[in-house]
Design a protein around this motif. Structure first.
Motif, short mmCIF file in Angstrom:
data_model
loop_
_atom_site.label_atom_id
_atom_site.label_comp_id
_atom_site.label_asym_id
_atom_site.label_seq_id
_atom_site.Cartn_x
_atom_site.Cartn_y
_atom_site.Cartn_z
N UNK A 1 0.84 -1.18 0.00
CA UNK A 1 0.00 0.00 0.00
C UNK A 1 0.89 1.25 0.00
N UNK A 2 0.43 2.33 -0.60
CA UNK A 2 1.20 3.58 -0.52
C UNK A 2 0.97 4.19 0.86
N UNK A 3 2.03 4.24 1.66
CA UNK A 3 1.90 4.75 3.03
C UNK A 3 2.01 6.27 3.04
N UNK A 4 1.65 6.87 4.18
CA UNK A 4 1.79 8.33 4.32
C UNK A 4 3.25 8.73 4.17
N UNK A 5 4.13 7.88 4.69
CA UNK A 5 5.57 8.18 4.63
C UNK A 5 6.05 8.22 3.18
N UNK A 6 5.61 7.25 2.40
CA UNK A 6 6.01 7.21 0.98
C UNK A 6 5.41 8.40 0.23
N UNK A 7 4.20 8.74 0.61
CA UNK A 7 3.52 9.87 -0.05
C UNK A 7 4.33 11.17 0.09
N UNK A 8 4.98 11.32 1.22
CA UNK A 8 5.79 12.52 1.45
C UNK A 8 6.92 12.65 0.45
N UNK A 9 7.36 11.52 -0.09
CA UNK A 9 8.50 11.54 -1.01
C UNK A 9 8.06 11.75 -2.46
N UNK A 10 6.73 11.79 -2.67
CA UNK A 10 6.21 11.90 -4.04
C UNK A 10 5.69 13.30 -4.30
N UNK A 11 5.71 13.73 -5.58
CA UNK A 11 5.11 15.04 -5.87
C UNK A 11 3.61 14.99 -5.59
N UNK A 12 3.05 16.15 -5.29
CA UNK A 12 1.66 16.20 -4.86
C UNK A 12 0.70 16.12 -6.06
N UNK A 13 -0.23 15.18 -5.98
CA UNK A 13 -1.25 15.04 -7.03
C UNK A 13 -2.53 14.51 -6.39
N UNK A 14 -3.66 14.99 -6.88
CA UNK A 14 -4.91 14.57 -6.21
C UNK A 14 -5.12 13.06 -6.30
N UNK A 15 -4.60 12.41 -7.35
CA UNK A 15 -4.80 10.95 -7.44
C UNK A 15 -4.00 10.21 -6.38
N UNK A 16 -2.93 10.84 -5.90
CA UNK A 16 -2.16 10.25 -4.80
C UNK A 16 -2.82 10.60 -3.46
N UNK A 17 -3.16 11.87 -3.31
CA UNK A 17 -3.80 12.30 -2.04
C UNK A 17 -5.04 11.47 -1.76
N UNK A 18 -5.82 11.20 -2.81
CA UNK A 18 -7.08 10.46 -2.63
C UNK A 18 -6.88 8.95 -2.68
N UNK A 19 -5.63 8.53 -2.84
CA UNK A 19 -5.31 7.09 -2.95
C UNK A 19 -6.05 6.42 -4.10
N UNK A 20 -6.21 7.17 -5.20
CA UNK A 20 -6.69 6.54 -6.43
C UNK A 20 -5.51 5.71 -6.95
N UNK A 21 -4.32 6.31 -6.97
CA UNK A 21 -3.09 5.51 -7.05
C UNK A 21 -2.80 5.09 -5.63
N UNK A 22 -2.91 3.79 -5.36
CA UNK A 22 -2.94 3.39 -3.94
C UNK A 22 -1.98 2.25 -3.61
N UNK A 23 -1.42 1.61 -4.61
CA UNK A 23 -0.56 0.45 -4.32
C UNK A 23 0.68 0.51 -5.21
N UNK A 24 1.69 -0.28 -4.83
CA UNK A 24 2.94 -0.24 -5.60
C UNK A 24 3.80 -1.47 -5.35
N UNK A 25 4.81 -1.58 -6.17
CA UNK A 25 5.91 -2.52 -5.90
C UNK A 25 7.22 -1.74 -6.02
N UNK A 26 7.99 -1.72 -4.96
CA UNK A 26 9.33 -1.11 -4.96
C UNK A 26 9.39 0.36 -5.36
N UNK A 27 8.28 1.05 -5.26
CA UNK A 27 8.31 2.49 -5.57
C UNK A 27 9.27 3.21 -4.63
#
Ligand code: TYM
Length: 361
Positions: free
Chosen positions: A26-52
């Motif tokens: 799952x994309x955690x809050x911690x990982x989110x901090x390292x990513x550029x801000x986008x509403x699809x990330x904030x809303x967890x529409x993009x919500x899962x990953x491998x090795x991101x």
């Protein structure tokens, strides 16, 4: 009961369960901090990953890889991961390789000839180009035009994937044609493309919807034994169809909005959409509607209302009974039509730029 494979999505998808089933993170809050801000990330529409996390922390060169199986027209659901790829390309200046799998759609569709899928690949490329990718940093390629580069990588992959793995991952059986069984190795190949071309280890990040993960599970399993780095991926949820649960799909045209639909078609489809409204206006004024199950609300949420406070406003006004379905649908139809009017203009202009994007590998 629900089912998510690269070729079939049905039932009400439990995205949490899918994380466990597929073994993604799952994309955690911690990982989110390292990513550029986008509403699809904030809303967890993009919500899962491998090795991101690994690819971000490594701070080494990587490229983006995504794709399209040209079996018909492009609908709004397809645009979702592509808009996100575009955002990442702009944010990070990353190169993007965009695979058009004319071979896949020929192999998997009884009704499509290779000429059909090739024609559709060029047609679909117009929608991709229209979104505004950087021609200097984007390579769109058709599989059947680039076998000289893809095939040597694909057979290395194929040699390490058994029929029993293909059956277990994709649900094939003895009646499946052998091209379809082989196909996953062609979708793996671009994940190793730059490592092959540059003769050194170059990672890629694959942003797409979660339905494609089974392919990349196979890709990752064979990567290191072949001397390639494992691809990373970031996955979005599927935009639901206008009828409710299942994903928007080209196979049910009334439940999907295509980029080439005219204003009247769009309005009609949205006006007929499934909503979370109550049985009567009186009841809805009294008890409110349910945006959580509403197809119309999901269009705002997934794509058409990037402003968080505005989407919250729609949600709350629906819940309180002050926003009725008719008004909400009309508002959405207007938003979709104004987006598509612009998109269609850019799509026409893209005809003059095909050669800047659709390239030989
Ligand atoms: P295809 O053509 O089925 O889908 C193209 C892309 O759109 C995503 N997608 C959706 N996203 C959100 N909501 C939906 N309702 C929805 N429906 C489809 C898919 O996940 C995909 O990202 N085999 C692939 C082509 C391919 C590919 C790739 C895709 C080749 N290489 C690498 C992703 C990454 C296919 O047929 O996609």
């Amino acid at each position: 009961m629900f089912k998510v494979t690269p070729w079939e999505v049905s039932g009400k998808i439990d995205y949490q369960k899918l994380i466990e089933e597929f073994g993604v993170s799952e994309i955690t809050d911690e990982l989110l901090q390292k990513l550029p801000d986008h509403f699809m990330l904030r809303r967890r529409i993009f919500y899962a990953h491998r090795d991101l996390d690994k690819i971000i922390d490594a701070r080494e060169k990587f490229y983006l890889y995504t794709g399209r199986g040209p079996s018909g027209k492009i609908h709004i659901g397809h645009l979702l991961p592509w808009v996100f790829n575009l955002f990442l390309q702009k944010e990070w200046g990353t190169e993007l390789y965009f695979q058009l799998t004319d071979d896949e759609k020929f192999l998997f569709n009884e009704d499509l000839s290779l000429e059909d899928t090739k024609r559709l690949a060029y047609d679909n490329a117009l929608d991709i180009i229209a979104l505004g990718f950087d021609p200097e940093k984007t390579t769109i390629f058709l599989d059947t035009d680039n076998m000289n580069v893809l095939y040597p990588i694909a057979i290395k992959v194929a040699k390490r994937v058994t029929f029993s793995t293909a059956k277990a991952v994709f649900g094939f059986d003895s009646s499946t044609n052998i091209g379809s069984i082989f196909y996953t190795s062609i979708q793996s190949a671009p994940a190793f493309l730059l490592s092959e071309i540059e003769k050194k280890s170059v990672r890629c990040l694959i942003p797409c919807a979660i339905d494609q993960d089974p392919h990349f599970r196979v890709t990752r399993d064979v990567a290191e034994p072949l001397g390639y780095p494992k691809p990373a991926s970031i996955y979005c949820k599927l935009l639901p169809s206008l009828t409710g649960n299942e994903k928007m799909s080209s196979s049910s045209p009334e439940s999907s909005i295509f980029t080439t639909d005219d204003e009247e078609q769009v309005r009609k489809k949205i006006m007929n959409a499934f909503t979370g409204g109550a049985a009567t206006v009186k009841e809805q004024r009294l008890h409110g509607g349910n945006p959580e199950v509403c197809a119309v609300y999901s269009y705002y949420y997934f794509f058409f209302e990037p402003d968080d406070s505005k989407v919250r406003g729609i949600h709350d006004r629906c819940r309180s009974g002050s926003l009725l379905c008719g008004e909400c649908k009309a508002m959405l139809a207007e938003k979709v039509n104004s987006f598509l009017t612009e998109h269609r203009k850019k799509r026409e202009k893209a005809r003059d730029h095909i050669d800047d994007f659709v390239k030989k590998l």
